[in-house]
Each structure stands twice: as C-alpha cells, then as structure tokens.
Design a protein around this motif. Structure first.
Motif, short mmCIF file in Angstrom:
data_model
loop_
_atom_site.label_atom_id
_atom_site.label_comp_id
_atom_site.label_asym_id
_atom_site.label_seq_id
_atom_site.Cartn_x
_atom_site.Cartn_y
_atom_site.Cartn_z
N UNK A 47 0.80 -1.23 0.00
CA UNK A 47 0.00 0.00 0.00
C UNK A 47 0.83 1.28 0.00
N UNK A 48 1.83 1.37 0.84
CA UNK A 48 2.62 2.61 0.93
C UNK A 48 3.37 2.90 -0.37
N UNK A 90 10.22 -4.41 -7.22
CA UNK A 90 9.57 -4.43 -5.91
C UNK A 90 8.34 -5.33 -5.93
N UNK A 91 7.53 -5.19 -6.97
CA UNK A 91 6.26 -5.92 -7.04
C UNK A 91 6.46 -7.43 -7.08
N UNK A 92 7.48 -7.90 -7.78
CA UNK A 92 7.67 -9.35 -7.91
C UNK A 92 8.63 -9.92 -6.87
N UNK A 113 13.51 -4.43 0.61
CA UNK A 113 13.82 -3.76 1.89
C UNK A 113 13.88 -2.25 1.71
N UNK A 114 14.53 -1.79 0.64
CA UNK A 114 14.62 -0.36 0.39
C UNK A 114 13.23 0.23 0.16
N UNK A 115 12.40 -0.46 -0.57
CA UNK A 115 11.04 0.04 -0.84
C UNK A 115 10.24 0.16 0.43
N UNK A 122 9.40 5.90 -4.23
CA UNK A 122 8.38 5.58 -5.21
C UNK A 122 7.67 6.82 -5.72
N UNK A 123 7.72 7.92 -4.97
CA UNK A 123 7.23 9.19 -5.51
C UNK A 123 8.11 9.58 -6.69
N UNK A 124 9.42 9.40 -6.53
CA UNK A 124 10.36 9.69 -7.61
C UNK A 124 10.10 8.77 -8.80
#
Length: 153
Positions: A47-48, A90-92, A113-115, A122-124
């Motif tokens: 979600x974030x 990130x998604x997979x 982990x970074x995500x 993720x705004x970037x």
C-alpha cells in the motif's frame, strides 16, 4: 500527450492513490492487526509504495499536461524505464526471491527492503513515469526540413 492518455492516467493513478491511502488509514485505525489474514498483510506491504508511486505519477502527469512538456524519444524511454523497472522489481520480489539464484535473490531482497524502508523513492519513480508521458519533441532533422521548405516558398 493525447487527451485520452491524460484522462486514463489521471483516472488510474487517482483511483490507486485514493484506494491505497484509504487502506493505509484503515490499517492504522486497527493498528495493523489483521488476524493473520495473508491478503491484508500483503496489501499492507504494497500500500505505501503504491500510494507513493501513484501520487508521484498523478502530480507529474498533470504538470506535464499543463505545461505541454515535450521530450525526445530517447528521454521518454529512459524516464519510463527508470520509473517502471524498480517498481516491477519491488512488485515481484516477494514471489521471486525463493526461486532465484542467490545473487539475483539478493538484488530482489534489497529492492524489497529499500522500498519498505524508504517509500518516498516511489514518488520519484512515479514522477519519472509521469515525465515519460510528455509529448514528443520533433527531431532536429524534421524541424530543419520544415524551415527549409518555408524559406524556399
């Protein structure tokens, strides 16, 4: 950018941002206690970053359309790749890590982990995607030929 592309992106990113933010508000109201519901736990992880990407993409898409920004074909491709590839990693990640060789699994684990630690990245990524929606700037050769034809007349 075509009007239909603009509207589709605003609708999709707006809905994703609103849904993700609503979920985060609800999850915080129940103190992230989901009674071991695995779907809600997965949603809490995603979600974030999804909200952050959506907000970045939404704002940049609106600004690109408002200012009628135009970029070259290569720049558009670069921005799209830089926006989408880390997001896809990130998604997979949670699904791919158990099946990958150790070195590749490490890359995916670091991405995950970074995500989770720095979701503002993720705004970037969303902003880079939004930039990739800019209009196409005419190639220099095309603009020069048009000027030459005008001068001949």
């Amino acid at each position: 950018m075509k009007k239909s592309t603009f509207i589709a992106n605003v609708v999709v990113w707006g809905i994703l941002a609103a849904a993700s933010i609503a979920f985060l508000i609800w999850a915080n109201s129940v103190n992230n206690e989901f009674d071991e519901n695995s779907m809600l736990l997965v949603a809490a992880v995603y979600a974030r970053p999804v909200a952050a990407f959506s907000v970045g993409a939404l704002i940049t898409t609106v600004l690109v359309n408002f200012f009628k920004l135009k970029l070259g074909r290569t720049a558009k491709i670069v921005w799209r790749v830089l926006g989408i590839v880390p997001t896809l990693l990130f998604a997979v990640s949670p699904f791919a890590i158990p099946y990958l060789p150790e070195q590749a699994a490490t890359v995916f684990a670091v991405t995950l982990i970074v995500a989770m630690a720095i979701p503002v990245l993720f705004v970037l990524f969303g902003a880079l995607y939004g930039l990739s929606l800019a209009g196409l700037k005419p190639a220099e050769g095309e603009a020069g030929e048009d000027r030459g034809a005008e001068a001949a007349e």
